[in-house]
Write an enzyme that holds these catalytic residues in place. Structure first.
Site, PDB file in Angstrom:
ATOM      1  N   LEU A  33     -20.917 -68.168 -10.861  1.00 14.62           N
ATOM      2  CA  LEU A  33     -22.116 -67.587 -11.463  1.00 14.62           C
ATOM      3  C   LEU A  33     -23.373 -68.402 -11.167  1.00 14.62           C
ATOM      4  CD1 LEU A  33     -20.594 -66.573 -14.923  1.00 14.62           C
ATOM      5  CD2 LEU A  33     -20.726 -65.229 -12.825  1.00 14.62           C
ATOM      6  N   HIS A  37     -26.642 -63.734 -12.083  1.00 16.25           N
ATOM      7  CA  HIS A  37     -25.693 -63.270 -13.109  1.00 16.25           C
ATOM      8  C   HIS A  37     -26.250 -63.553 -14.513  1.00 16.25           C
ATOM      9  CE1 HIS A  37     -22.897 -64.352  -9.658  1.00 16.25           C
ATOM     10  NE2 HIS A  37     -22.537 -63.107  -9.884  1.00 16.25           N
ATOM     11  N   LYS A 149     -29.686 -56.481  -6.163  1.00  8.40           N
ATOM     12  CA  LYS A 149     -29.330 -57.241  -4.960  1.00  8.40           C
ATOM     13  C   LYS A 149     -28.298 -56.450  -4.133  1.00  8.40           C
ATOM     14  CE  LYS A 149     -27.542 -60.942  -2.621  1.00  8.40           C
ATOM     15  NZ  LYS A 149     -26.140 -60.801  -2.785  1.00  8.40           N
ATOM     16  N   VAL A 176     -32.775 -61.802  -8.425  1.00 12.33           N
ATOM     17  CA  VAL A 176     -33.226 -63.164  -8.723  1.00 12.33           C
ATOM     18  C   VAL A 176     -33.091 -63.985  -7.442  1.00 12.33           C
ATOM     19  CG1 VAL A 176     -32.847 -65.223 -10.128  1.00 12.33           C
ATOM     20  CG2 VAL A 176     -32.537 -62.946 -11.124  1.00 12.33           C
TER      21      VAL A 176
END
Ligand code: AMP
Length: 279
Positions: A33, A37, A149, A176
């Site tokens: 992660l 996430h 993404k 992100v």
């Protein structure tokens, strides 16, 4: 945070919580992660009474044995990260728990799976659909969180939910990025030093394309992006497509009314990276 490996325990617990009137949010992951996430979990936490996640490296969605073998696994660190992000319950099943018998279900996403990732990773989205339908069935979430993404995956999951009439809301979450612009990915950990250094060229080129595109045709921009990235000795573009954000059909002219997304896959050494931007 509760950590459960049994699907019966997980679904019994959630059934009770649902009957008590709680809203259930769910973030499916394959672990290793990162901040991407975490952003999904934070959104899930803020929008639901109960925030849940799964960590499961799903073998049926890997079309490359080595990719599955080398996929990063760091269960203890992941548990810590989820705890800090406000997760209430995490499901960490073994493969036998999710696939007690081989899953022979075949999903047909038509055109959606014939392009981009679907074309370059045969069987990938069938495996994604197998695991996501199993997880939705166990969890019964009101809301489920997916990253933009993986844009084609998000499109296919929305389609799956509509065709199967599943009672879950699919919530898209923004990409992100690392400070240098590289889209965060568990596979970034596997990049060699030179490849990691070169990789930000992918997003840099995509962003630049969104600045200059009006002066060029769609095909000129497509070629420009591929040429820019392939100038690096460490990167090789697999595809770059500019498509509409629902049917994933190619955009032929900027005049079209559809929302336009540029989706790319690049090989950086042995590692495959994907990214996308909106035009
Ligand atoms: P994965 O663990 O790679 O299967 O990803 C689990 C979820 O996190 C998927 O919905 C991904 O789209 C999402 N995700 C992965 N990377 C990012 C990122 N950089 N930004 C936002 N979401 C992401």
């Amino acid at each position: 945070m509760q950590i459960l490996q049994s699907k019966k325990q997980f679904s019994d617990l959630l059934n009770n919580l649902r009957l008590q009137g709680n809203s259930i949010g769910f973030v499916p992951t394959m672990g290793a992660l990162h901040e991407g996430h975490i952003s999904l979990m934070k959104k899930c936490r803020s929008e639901n009474n109960i925030a849940t996640a799964s960590i499961f490296v799903n073998p049926t969605q890997f079309n490359d044995r080595n990719d599955l073998k080398n996929y990063p696994r760091m269960p203890e660190k992941d548990i810590e990260i989820l705890k800090n992000a406000g997760c209430d319950i995490v499901f960490t099943p073994e493969v036998e728990e999710m696939y007690p018998v081989p899953d022979n279900r075949v999903f047909n996403f038509g055109y959606l799976e014939s392009v981009m990732e679907g074309k370059h990773r045969p069987g990938h989205f069938n495996g994604v659909a197998q695991i996501v339908t199993k997880l939705f069935d166990i969890v019964g979430p009101h809301n489920s969180y997916f990253g933009e993404k993986d844009f084609q995956q998000l499109t296919i999951i929305k389609h799956l939910v509509l065709t199967l009439n599943l009672p879950v809301k699919v919530v898209p979450c923004s990409i992100v990025r690392e400070p240098d612009g590289l889209a965060m990915s568990s596979r970034n950990l596997l990049l060699g030093k030179e490849e990691r250094k070169a990789a930000p060229l992918i997003s840099k080129t995509l962003f630049k394309a969104t600045d200059i595109y009006k002066e060029y045709s769609v095909s000129e921009i497509k070629n420009w992006v591929i040429n820019q990235i392939d100038e690096s000795n460490f990167l090789k573009t697999e595809y770059f497509e500019i498509v509409d954000d629902i049917e994933l059909k190619p955009i032929l002219s900027w005049e079209e009314k559809n929302n336009k997304v540029g989706c790319i896959a690049v090989k950086a050494g042995h590692i495959r990276l994907i990214d996308n931007v909106r035009f």
